[in-house]
Design a protein around this motif. Sequence first.
Motif, mmCIF file in Angstrom:
data_model
loop_
_atom_site.group_PDB
_atom_site.id
_atom_site.type_symbol
_atom_site.label_atom_id
_atom_site.label_comp_id
_atom_site.label_asym_id
_atom_site.label_seq_id
_atom_site.Cartn_x
_atom_site.Cartn_y
_atom_site.Cartn_z
ATOM 1 N N GLU A 280 -0.693 -11.230 -8.383
ATOM 2 C CA GLU A 280 -1.969 -10.618 -7.706
ATOM 3 C C GLU A 280 -2.291 -9.155 -7.636
ATOM 4 O O GLU A 280 -1.123 -8.520 -7.618
ATOM 5 N N ALA A 281 -3.433 -8.727 -7.411
ATOM 6 C CA ALA A 281 -3.590 -7.196 -7.287
ATOM 7 C C ALA A 281 -2.626 -6.747 -6.330
ATOM 8 O O ALA A 281 -2.529 -6.995 -5.201
ATOM 9 N N VAL A 282 -2.470 -5.273 -6.486
ATOM 10 C CA VAL A 282 -1.553 -4.485 -5.549
ATOM 11 C C VAL A 282 -2.386 -3.320 -5.208
ATOM 12 O O VAL A 282 -2.615 -2.530 -6.124
ATOM 13 N N SER A 283 -2.792 -3.049 -3.840
ATOM 14 C CA SER A 283 -3.203 -1.901 -3.591
ATOM 15 C C SER A 283 -2.575 -0.613 -4.180
ATOM 16 O O SER A 283 -1.390 -0.682 -4.119
ATOM 17 N N CYS A 284 -3.413 0.538 -4.468
ATOM 18 C CA CYS A 284 -2.558 1.606 -4.924
ATOM 19 C C CYS A 284 -1.794 2.287 -3.899
ATOM 20 O O CYS A 284 -0.871 3.188 -4.131
ATOM 21 N N GLY A 285 -2.014 1.857 -2.856
ATOM 22 C CA GLY A 285 -1.129 2.412 -1.593
ATOM 23 C C GLY A 285 0.405 1.906 -1.319
ATOM 24 O O GLY A 285 1.202 2.400 -0.600
#
Length: 299
Positions: free
Chosen positions: A141-146
Motif C-alpha cells: 500500500e501507499a506510504v506517506s512521504c512522512g
Amino acid sequence: MLNVSREQFFYSFSKDNSHALKVPSGSTIVLDTWDCFQDQIQSEQTTVSSIDWNRINPATGPIYVEGAKPGDVLKVRIDAIELGAQGLMAAGPGLGVMGHRLDAMRFKVIPVQDGHAVFDDKLRLPLNPMIGVIGVAPEGEAVSCGTPGPHGGNMDTKLITTGATLYLPVFQEGALFGLGDVHAAMGDGEVGVTGIEIPAKVTVTLEVLSGRAIPYPFVENEEGIAAIVSKETLDEAAKSAVEVMIDALLPHMEMSLPELIMLCSAAGQSQISQIVDPLMTARFFMPKSVLDAYGVHLF
C-alpha cells in the motif's frame, strides 16, 4: 537537462501515482522541490490555524525509470543540491523529542548567506545540504512521504548529500522515484522534528542495477557505506541495520560469520539518522578503508 517542476508532486509513495517523467536508465534530472511545509510558512508570525497540515512533506515526481523492475536496485547519484535563500524551523506541542515540554507552536526563519545558515546574530551554522525524503514506490500500500521504510521515504539521513550515492530496492515497474524535504543543515536525530527546511533544486543521476536485490537502502560516500533501516523502535532499527550490513558483506568476505561480526564490532559504526518520524531510522556504517583491504565493492 531533464527537469521536473515542483508543481508535479505527491504526498505518498505509491504504485498508483502517475509518473511526471519517464526516462531511460542513466538519465540526469533536476528536481525542483518545496520545503516540507510546501512553502506555507514565510514568516515567524505565521499562525498555526493558517497551515494546512495535510500539505506536509511533498515529494517531487514520481519519475518512471525505464527497465526498472521488482528485484532490481535503483542507483541514485546525488550530483548537486542548490538551496533556496532562506530556511525554516519549527518547534511545538507533540513534535519531536521535547514536544511534551511545549505548549505553543513557534517558527524560526533562517537566512542562508555565504555558505552558512544564520541561526541568530551570534551563530552562523555551516551548511550540510541533505535530502530528507527520497525513495521509490513501496511493495504494498501507499506510504506517506512522512514515513520511512524499505522503499526509502522520510529517512532523514544526513549522509544523503552531494557526492553520495543512494541504492534503493525496486518494488514496482519503473521504480517511481521522487524526493523532497531538503534541509540546509540537520544534525543526527533531527530531535526537534525539523532540520533547516528549505526549497531546493536537486540534480540526480538514476541508473538501474538489474538483479541486485537488497532489502533496505544503502548509502555510499568517499568514507564508506551504510545500511539504512527504519523500524518501530530505534533499538530494532539499529540492530537490524547491523544484520543487513553483515548479510550484504558475508558473501564477499573470505571469513567466517564470527570473524565478520568481530570485524563489524571493531570497525563499524552504529549511527542514528532520526528519532522523530512514525518509524525510527538508524544506519550501520562500514569504512571504505576496511572494505578496500578485502577488495569488497557491494555495488
